[in-house]
Design a protein around this motif. Structure first.
Motif, PDB file in Angstrom:
ATOM      1  N   LEU B 105      -6.120   9.093  -5.781  1.00  0.00           N
ATOM      2  CA  LEU B 105      -7.279   8.468  -5.141  1.00  0.00           C
ATOM      3  C   LEU B 105      -6.813   7.531  -4.028  1.00  0.00           C
ATOM      4  O   LEU B 105      -7.384   7.510  -2.940  1.00  0.00           O
ATOM      5  CB  LEU B 105      -8.106   7.697  -6.175  1.00  0.00           C
ATOM      6  N   ALA B 106      -5.746   6.756  -4.302  1.00  0.00           N
ATOM      7  CA  ALA B 106      -5.263   5.821  -3.287  1.00  0.00           C
ATOM      8  C   ALA B 106      -4.830   6.566  -2.021  1.00  0.00           C
ATOM      9  O   ALA B 106      -5.166   6.162  -0.909  1.00  0.00           O
ATOM     10  CB  ALA B 106      -4.104   5.001  -3.851  1.00  0.00           C
ATOM     11  N   VAL B 109      -7.842   7.705  -0.106  1.00  0.00           N
ATOM     12  CA  VAL B 109      -8.486   6.621   0.638  1.00  0.00           C
ATOM     13  C   VAL B 109      -7.657   6.306   1.888  1.00  0.00           C
ATOM     14  O   VAL B 109      -8.198   6.066   2.966  1.00  0.00           O
ATOM     15  CB  VAL B 109      -8.652   5.381  -0.260  1.00  0.00           C
ATOM     16  N   LEU B 130     -10.332  -0.015  -2.963  1.00  0.00           N
ATOM     17  CA  LEU B 130     -10.473   0.568  -4.293  1.00  0.00           C
ATOM     18  C   LEU B 130     -11.069  -0.455  -5.256  1.00  0.00           C
ATOM     19  O   LEU B 130     -11.900  -0.124  -6.095  1.00  0.00           O
ATOM     20  CB  LEU B 130      -9.117   1.067  -4.800  1.00  0.00           C
ATOM     21  N   ARG B 131     -10.646  -1.726  -5.109  1.00  0.00           N
ATOM     22  CA  ARG B 131     -11.242  -2.763  -5.950  1.00  0.00           C
ATOM     23  C   ARG B 131     -12.719  -2.928  -5.630  1.00  0.00           C
ATOM     24  O   ARG B 131     -13.546  -3.066  -6.512  1.00  0.00           O
ATOM     25  CB  ARG B 131     -10.515  -4.093  -5.752  1.00  0.00           C
ATOM     26  N   LEU B 135     -12.548   0.886  -8.398  1.00  0.00           N
ATOM     27  CA  LEU B 135     -11.557   1.885  -8.802  1.00  0.00           C
ATOM     28  C   LEU B 135     -10.151   1.295  -8.819  1.00  0.00           C
ATOM     29  O   LEU B 135      -9.171   2.029  -8.776  1.00  0.00           O
ATOM     30  CB  LEU B 135     -11.584   3.084  -7.839  1.00  0.00           C
ATOM     31  N   ALA B 139      -6.251   3.958  -9.108  1.00  0.00           N
ATOM     32  CA  ALA B 139      -5.633   4.304  -7.830  1.00  0.00           C
ATOM     33  C   ALA B 139      -4.711   5.508  -7.934  1.00  0.00           C
ATOM     34  O   ALA B 139      -4.644   6.322  -7.025  1.00  0.00           O
ATOM     35  CB  ALA B 139      -4.857   3.103  -7.289  1.00  0.00           C
ATOM     36  N   ALA B 154     -14.588   6.974  -4.431  1.00  0.00           N
ATOM     37  CA  ALA B 154     -13.343   7.084  -3.659  1.00  0.00           C
ATOM     38  C   ALA B 154     -13.648   7.607  -2.260  1.00  0.00           C
ATOM     39  O   ALA B 154     -13.067   7.160  -1.263  1.00  0.00           O
ATOM     40  CB  ALA B 154     -12.370   8.007  -4.375  1.00  0.00           C
ATOM     41  N   ALA B 157     -14.913   4.804  -0.276  1.00  0.00           N
ATOM     42  CA  ALA B 157     -13.814   3.908   0.103  1.00  0.00           C
ATOM     43  C   ALA B 157     -13.012   4.502   1.254  1.00  0.00           C
ATOM     44  O   ALA B 157     -12.573   3.788   2.160  1.00  0.00           O
ATOM     45  CB  ALA B 157     -12.907   3.665  -1.103  1.00  0.00           C
ATOM     46  N   ARG B 158     -12.831   5.837   1.243  1.00  0.00           N
ATOM     47  CA  ARG B 158     -12.092   6.495   2.321  1.00  0.00           C
ATOM     48  C   ARG B 158     -12.818   6.299   3.651  1.00  0.00           C
ATOM     49  O   ARG B 158     -12.197   6.034   4.689  1.00  0.00           O
ATOM     50  CB  ARG B 158     -11.947   7.989   2.008  1.00  0.00           C
TER      51      ARG B 158
END
Lengths: 301, 280
Positions: B105-106, B109, B130-131, B135, B139, B154, B157-158
């Motif tokens: 996920l990290a 993003v 993410l926070r 999420l 991550a 996610a 966030a991206r």
């Protein structure tokens, strides 16, 4: 600017009441329930099961070859088959030791492995480039695909006279033939797989500013990686096939030459030796690629 | 509550202007007009929802602003400069999360970060986002290891990682279950408060539009005649301030109006209506 959510680089993200924002989003509590457990990558294949244990896989795989060897030994030792048609395993072993002592076996194996490697790498690289081109560009598809399809239909042996005429009986002609053999599996699988990459993912990549080579690197190639890898394994098998074709016809070294030479001199033990060596080398190289494949897929799939 | 550090101030929300935007698709049966005569102004920082019957060009309109598609006529301006190609001032989140399955996920993003972001700054920004979407502890998970709601967060966030002046959301909660959708709507409002971009939101959910938006645009389908009419059928200012009471009676009125505009029978009884004889 409203201030009820503070996203900072250092402190925790909090809501209006100063609680961590996570409390606002109870999804996290659900994670344990609906998220697949990490590590259980291949359900139905891993975990337990007698046939999936490593020891069982190794021993089980060796079982039939050993049985075959025993049967081979039995029929030759019992005099069921005359030695000039099927020599005993022991005499094939002796032939191997004899050729080793003369320093010929090493040469044959080394030159064959070298030809396969150079041909495979060259053919696969060109296949990757042309496959990407045809898979990504409609123009390349229209212009190139029919020609390559026709070239692909030509049987491997049909190239030999031309290659010898143009490149002479040297390394180039053999390596080129092997490269032709390795090219098509890679080209075909890459082109087909690229055409079927999820257009949603590609569009998402474009929406975030990726184009051209960067889009290919980031989205398309990883997406087709499993196909590329199976294409590479097919290509390697093809490379060994084409190696023998090349060496049978015009060579003074290599396993194909050993086969041809032994046929002319009636050394059935050496013919069998060459066949066994081709089987072992082919399986070994395939296993090596499979190892790399597993490592890459664990990372990317 | 005081902020410990100011939220990003280097990225202003952008105003969006559409002038007489037209888009026609070529089909086997000839050309099909999808958008016509769209004149529109989105103020910087406002949330505008697009509703309309399916096939009326909601997503197409969004794609004109993102640069994923180009109008056949008219202009799209962000803060006065025209959109040409994929515009780095905008970011899109789609109905499907569209995360790269082989990335965590990290890392997904991080795909949204503007090009040339220094590594450390990028990593910090991804962790922060993410926070923000809750999420922080997920991550390192892959998309297939998380629920649909988490994947969609996610994806949001991206989009935010791009520091967009205009956030384009194409039915972002459409594929989620009803309860998750309500939570995501509140999350979007939190995110908008923390990262105030102009938001253009396509939705098929009238309640969602009224709960989230400052204004709701009702588009009409151009299929089947109506040669002289433009795509925008109505523009509705939504009363009240966010967060709104989902049960607000004024919203109920607007909801009935919008549903009627969409051709749905609402069986709504207006207060003071002479037909309201069932009330006791």
């Amino acid at each position: 600017m409203t201030d009820h959510v503070a996203g900072t680089g250092t402190g925790p993200v909090t809501d209006r009441a100063g609680r961590p924002l996570r409390a606002l989003n109870p999804f996290d509590a659900m994670r344990g329930a609906d998220a697949a457990p990490a590590g259980a990558a291949a359900p139905g294949r891993a975990r337990g099961g007698f046939w999936s244990r490593r020891v069982v896989r190794v021993v089980g795989g060796a079982l039939l070859p050993l049985l075959l060897l025993a049967v081979w030994h039995a029929v030759t030792a019992g005099g069921l088959v005359p030695p000039y048609q099927l020599p005993a395993p022991a005499s094939v072993w002796d032939a191997a030791l004899d050729l080793l002592a003369r320093g010929q076996l090493q040469t044959h194996v080394a030159i064959s492995v070298q030809r396969v490697l150079i041909g495979f790498v060259t053919g696969a690289a060109v296949g990757l480039v042309l496959g990407s081109l045809v898979g990504l560009s409609r123009a390349a598809d229209v212009l190139l695909a029919p020609l390559l399809g026709a070239v692909r239909a030509v049987p491997s042996l049909a190239w030999v006279p031309l290659l010898i005429l143009w490149l002479k009986i040297g390394e180039e002609s053999k390596v080129t033939l092997i490269a032709i053999g390795a090219f098509f599996p890679v080209y075909t699988t890459v082109a087909a797989a690229l055409r079927h990459v999820d257009p949603h993912l590609v569009e998402a990549g474009r929406a975030f500013g990726l184009r051209g080579v960067r889009l290919l690197q980031t989205v398309q190639l990883p997406a087709v990686l499993p196909s590329v890898l199976s294409g590479l394994r097919l290509a390697l098998a093809q490379a060994w096939l084409f190696l023998v074709a090349a060496e049978l016809i015009a060579s003074s070294m290599g396993l194909g030459f050993l086969l041809n030479d032994s046929q002319n001199s009636g050394r059935v033990d050496r013919i069998l030796l060459a066949i066994v060596l081709l089987a072992l080398l082919g399986k070994l190289s395939d296993s090596l690629v499979a190892l790399g494949e597993r490592a890459l897929l664990r990372r990317y799939a | 509550m005081a902020l410990t550090t100011p939220v990003r101030t280097d990225r202003p929300a952008h105003g969006v202007v559409l002038q007489d935007v037209r888009r026609t698709f070529a089909t086997a049966a000839g050309t099909r007009p999808v958008l016509r005569g769209v004149d529109l102004e989105l103020h910087a920082g406002e949330i505008v929802a697009l509703v309309g019957p399916s096939g009326c060009g909601k997503s197409t309109l969004l794609r004109q602003v993102s640069g994923l598609d180009t109008p056949d006529g008219g202009r799209v301006l962000l803060d006065g400069t025209p959109v040409a190609g994929i515009d780095r001032r905008t970011a899109v989140a789609f109905q499907e999360p569209r995360l790269l399955p082989w990335r965590t996920l990290a890392a997904n993003v991080a795909l949204g970060l503007p090009r040339g972001t220094p590594k450390d700054a990028g990593r910090a920004r991804v962790a922060e986002l993410l926070r923000l979407v809750g999420l922080g502890e997920s991550a390192d998970l892959r998309p297939r290891q998380v629920s649909g709601g988490m994947a969609q967060r996610a994806s949001l966030a991206r989009a935010l990682a791009r520091n967009p002046g205009v956030l384009l959301l194409d039915e972002p909660f459409g594929a989620l279950d009803a309860l998750t959708r309500l939570r995501m709507q509140d999350l979007l409002l939190d995110v908008h408060a923390a990262e105030p971009a102009t938001v253009l939101l396509v939705t098929h959910d009238v309640e969602e539009a009224l709960y989230l938006a400052d204004r709701v645009l009702l588009l009409r389908s151009l299929a089947g005649g109506a040669e002289d009419l433009g795509s925008v059928a109505r523009v509705i200012d939504v009363p009240g301030r966010r967060p709104r009471d989902r049960a607000d009676h004024r919203l109920a009125e607007l909801r009935a109006e919008l549903l009627e505009g969409l051709g749905v029978a609402t069986h709504h009884v207006r207060p003071g209506d002479p037909d309201a004889h069932h009330s006791i």
